[in-house]
Design a protein around this motif. Structure first.
Motif, short mmCIF file in Angstrom:
data_model
loop_
_atom_site.label_atom_id
_atom_site.label_comp_id
_atom_site.label_asym_id
_atom_site.label_seq_id
_atom_site.Cartn_x
_atom_site.Cartn_y
_atom_site.Cartn_z
N UNK A 48 -13.88 -19.00 -23.28
CA UNK A 48 -13.84 -20.47 -23.13
C UNK A 48 -15.36 -21.25 -23.32
N UNK A 49 -16.07 -20.57 -24.20
CA UNK A 49 -17.38 -20.92 -24.46
C UNK A 49 -17.57 -22.30 -25.13
N UNK A 50 -16.43 -22.64 -25.95
CA UNK A 50 -16.47 -23.91 -26.35
C UNK A 50 -15.50 -25.06 -25.67
N UNK A 51 -15.11 -24.50 -24.65
CA UNK A 51 -14.05 -25.27 -24.15
C UNK A 51 -14.91 -26.15 -22.86
N UNK A 66 -21.29 -24.98 -13.68
CA UNK A 66 -20.96 -25.91 -14.99
C UNK A 66 -19.43 -26.34 -15.10
N UNK A 67 -19.09 -27.48 -15.56
CA UNK A 67 -17.77 -27.97 -15.45
C UNK A 67 -17.46 -29.13 -14.71
N UNK A 68 -16.44 -29.65 -14.74
CA UNK A 68 -15.75 -30.76 -14.08
C UNK A 68 -15.42 -30.35 -12.62
N UNK A 69 -15.21 -31.26 -11.69
CA UNK A 69 -14.75 -30.92 -10.24
C UNK A 69 -13.60 -31.76 -9.75
N UNK A 70 -12.57 -31.06 -9.21
CA UNK A 70 -11.75 -31.92 -8.73
C UNK A 70 -11.42 -31.43 -6.88
N UNK A 71 -11.60 -32.51 -6.03
CA UNK A 71 -11.47 -32.42 -4.75
C UNK A 71 -10.21 -33.11 -4.36
N UNK A 94 -6.48 -19.03 -21.79
CA UNK A 94 -5.34 -20.36 -22.41
C UNK A 94 -6.44 -21.50 -22.13
N UNK A 95 -7.38 -21.80 -21.08
CA UNK A 95 -8.13 -22.83 -20.81
C UNK A 95 -9.08 -22.96 -22.05
N UNK A 97 -8.43 -31.30 -29.13
CA UNK A 97 -7.56 -30.68 -28.12
C UNK A 97 -7.61 -31.53 -26.84
N UNK A 98 -7.41 -30.98 -25.64
CA UNK A 98 -7.74 -31.49 -24.36
C UNK A 98 -9.25 -31.22 -23.81
N UNK A 99 -9.60 -32.16 -23.00
CA UNK A 99 -11.07 -32.30 -22.75
C UNK A 99 -11.21 -31.17 -21.89
N UNK A 100 -10.40 -31.00 -20.70
CA UNK A 100 -10.59 -29.94 -19.51
C UNK A 100 -9.28 -29.51 -19.24
N UNK A 101 -9.56 -28.22 -18.67
CA UNK A 101 -8.30 -27.43 -18.17
C UNK A 101 -8.99 -26.79 -16.99
N UNK A 102 -7.89 -26.66 -15.73
CA UNK A 102 -8.26 -25.86 -14.89
C UNK A 102 -7.25 -24.50 -14.52
N UNK A 103 -7.71 -23.54 -14.43
CA UNK A 103 -7.13 -22.32 -14.26
C UNK A 103 -7.02 -22.02 -12.64
#
Length: 547
Positions: free
Chosen positions: A329-332, A368-373, A288-289, A298-304
């Motif tokens: 999710x290679x294009x996400x 690779x990706x963004x990060x939430x702390x 889904x991500x 669509x949305x820039x980011x999702x986290x599962x």
């Protein structure tokens, strides 16, 4: 407090790519008025701490007007601040201060459902023929009076509640007091897009979208099929919850949701705003991500929830997750988190030693990706032990003691060591402050060069110093025993990253080519005299190559 915005990349619409986002749970961050509940002016007071961590943005959990049955995730007015958190003027001060410190502000929009005291629902339930009669998901009972289908609530029991006024059931995927909005109604969609416009015009830089895959349901209200026991997992709901017994084909993940997300992205685009969607699905989260972040509309980011898992990730597990991301999710774009306001803190959940906590922090900043702390993560806070009589979370109260709820990760942030409330409040805190947490308060760690907080700063700074780690490509992850390795690439720069995810030493073959070790401040190993790499327990090796 007046400041001048100093966002260095104010016109960069891709600011979110590779960003480090710091999550604030406002009830528990800082109380400015002594009532025991954190508030917006308290956040303003502590924004310099977040800026000092090197974060790019803050994500603030809900602060909207609410009866607080689910602590702000039950909204009764999308366009105002609940008095316990302050006022719209306080929010404006927060935006101004954050921007002055170089921080973007993302707010938590809860669009899938409202509170049952929201004026929209009060009108909707009043009759079957008013202007908002179909703004929520209403359905007739079966001939025998039972709910229209077998859908279940995440908070336990049926997802349908009988309403005597309409003599119909309404859908609630969460608490009974959180009725689901009907996204099949275009007027509902437009009203929610207006909510986004309201906050964008007020200066927010983006949104965290709560339960993004729950927005739209199957209009035919078909039953969910059973889920075989061997496929169940507790990443979304605790194992004691019957919610895990269904394959959730029809109550969420509806393909028409993509059309609404495109409309939302179009609203956000002129503002350069970004969104990270929370994908709540135990079986199809990464898929889904990929669907929700593909392309540029669509949305820039999702986290599962893969790295919010219960078991400590092994090298093979991380490699498998990233391989699946590459596949579906290679294009996400993913946004990774170890902890948040809904799960046991990861230091406790994974049983991490201080060395292991450092290693996992370094790994996150290299993925690779963004990060939430999550607030307090930088202090290495353990899950707090909250007694039943002190529980506030309805989820924990429902399933106690097999599941203790989410209060243990929501206890107040600790700022001062020499204060029984950790400097959070001068009053009685809404949840008890853990004495173990106070010993690890910000003031205590600032004075200790070896403390985890400084490792977080170094790891975030290292990520920012290397574009390859922020936005670069990544090779497939390799696994050799407990050692995980991969290479990130941006332009003519390559960074080789290896991590020993165990408490026993490991040897690693050096990559071919002209590399030089970097990341010594993160404990990175060096090439030995024999040309090999000897990794100690929970030690990384990071090397740089420039052509």
């Amino acid at each position: 407090m007046t400041t001048t915005p100093v966002l260095s990349n104010v016109n960069d619409k891709d600011w979110w790519r590779g960003a480090v986002i710091y999550q604030i749970y406002p009830r528990s961050y800082q109380d400015s008025n002594g009532d025991g509940i954190g508030d917006l002016l308290g956040i303003v007071q502590r924004l310099p701490h977040i800026a000092s961590m090197g974060a790019d943005a803050v994500w603030i959990s809900p602060f909207f007007t609410s009866p607080m049955k689910d602590f702000g995730y039950d909204v009764s007015d999308y366009c105002d601040v609940d008095p316990m958190f302050g006022s719209l003027a306080d929010f404006d001060a927060l935006i101004e201060t954050a921007h002055g410190l170089g921080l973007r502000v993302m707010i938590d929009l809860v669009l899938s459902h409202t509170s049952d005291v929201h004026p929209w629902f009060e009108q909707s339930r009043s009759s079957t023929d008013n202007d908002k009669s179909d703004w929520y998901v209403w359905a007739d009972p079966k001939p025998d009076g039972n709910p229209p289908n077998n859908w279940l609530s995440i908070f336990g029991g049926p997802a349908w509640q009988w309403d005597a006024r309409r003599e119909q059931y309404y859908l609630h995927n969460f608490l009974v007091s959180q009725p689901d909005l009907n996204f099949h109604n275009p007027d509902v969609q437009e009203a929610l897009l207006d909510v986004a416009r309201f906050w964008l015009n007020r200066g927010v830089d983006g949104f965290r979208l709560d339960t993004i895959n729950f927005y739209m349901h199957d209009a035919q209200l078909r039953d969910n099929p059973p889920l075989p026991k061997e496929k169940r997992n507790a990443n979304i709901a605790p194992s004691v919850n019957p919610y895990n017994h269904q394959e959730h084909l029809y109550d969420k993940n509806h393909p028409e949701n993509l059309n609404f997300l495109r409309k939302l992205r179009a609203v956000m685009e002129p503002f350069g705003a970004a969104a990270v969607g929370e994908v709540g699905d135990a079986q199809r989260g990464l898929e889904i991500m990929g669907e929700y972040t593909a392309g540029n509309d669509l949305m820039q980011m999702c986290y599962a929830f893969e790295l919010l898992s219960g078991d400590r990730p092994t090298a093979q597990f991380v490699a498998d997750v990233m391989a699946q991301v590459d596949d579906v999710a290679a294009d996400g774009w993913a946004c990774w988190a170890y902890s948040n306001h809904d799960v046991v803190r990861h230091v406790t959940r994974w049983g991490l030693t201080p060395a292991a906590a450092r290693l996992f922090t370094t790994l996150m900043m290299c993925l690779r990706g963004s990060v939430c702390i999550y607030q307090g993560e930088e202090l290495g806070l353990q899950e707090a032990d909250v007694a039943f009589e002190d529980l506030q979370d309805p989820y924990g109260i429902e399933f106690w003691p097999e599941f203790k709820g989410r209060d243990g990760c929501r206890t107040p942030m600790v700022w001062e060591r020499d204060n029984s409330c950790g400097g959070f409040t001068t009053g009685q805190p809404w949840l008890p402050v853990s004495s173990e947490h106070v010993a690890n308060a910000v003031s205590a760690q600032e004075d200790d060069p070896a403390a985890l907080i400084h490792h977080y700063r170094r790891a975030i700074a290292f990520r920012h110093a290397h574009e390859a780690l922020k936005t670069g490509d990544c090779t497939p992850l390799s696994v050799d025993g407990d050692v995980l390795s991969f290479t990130r690439t941006s332009g003519n720069t390559k960074i080789f990253c290896a991590f020993n995810l165990s408490d026993t030493p490991s040897d690693l073959t050096a990559p071919a080519g002209d590399w030089h070790a970097v990341g010594g401040e993160l404990g990175s190993a060096h090439l030995s005299a024999d040309g090999g790499i000897h990794l100690g327990p929970w030690q990384p090796y990071i090397a740089l190559q420039q052509n």
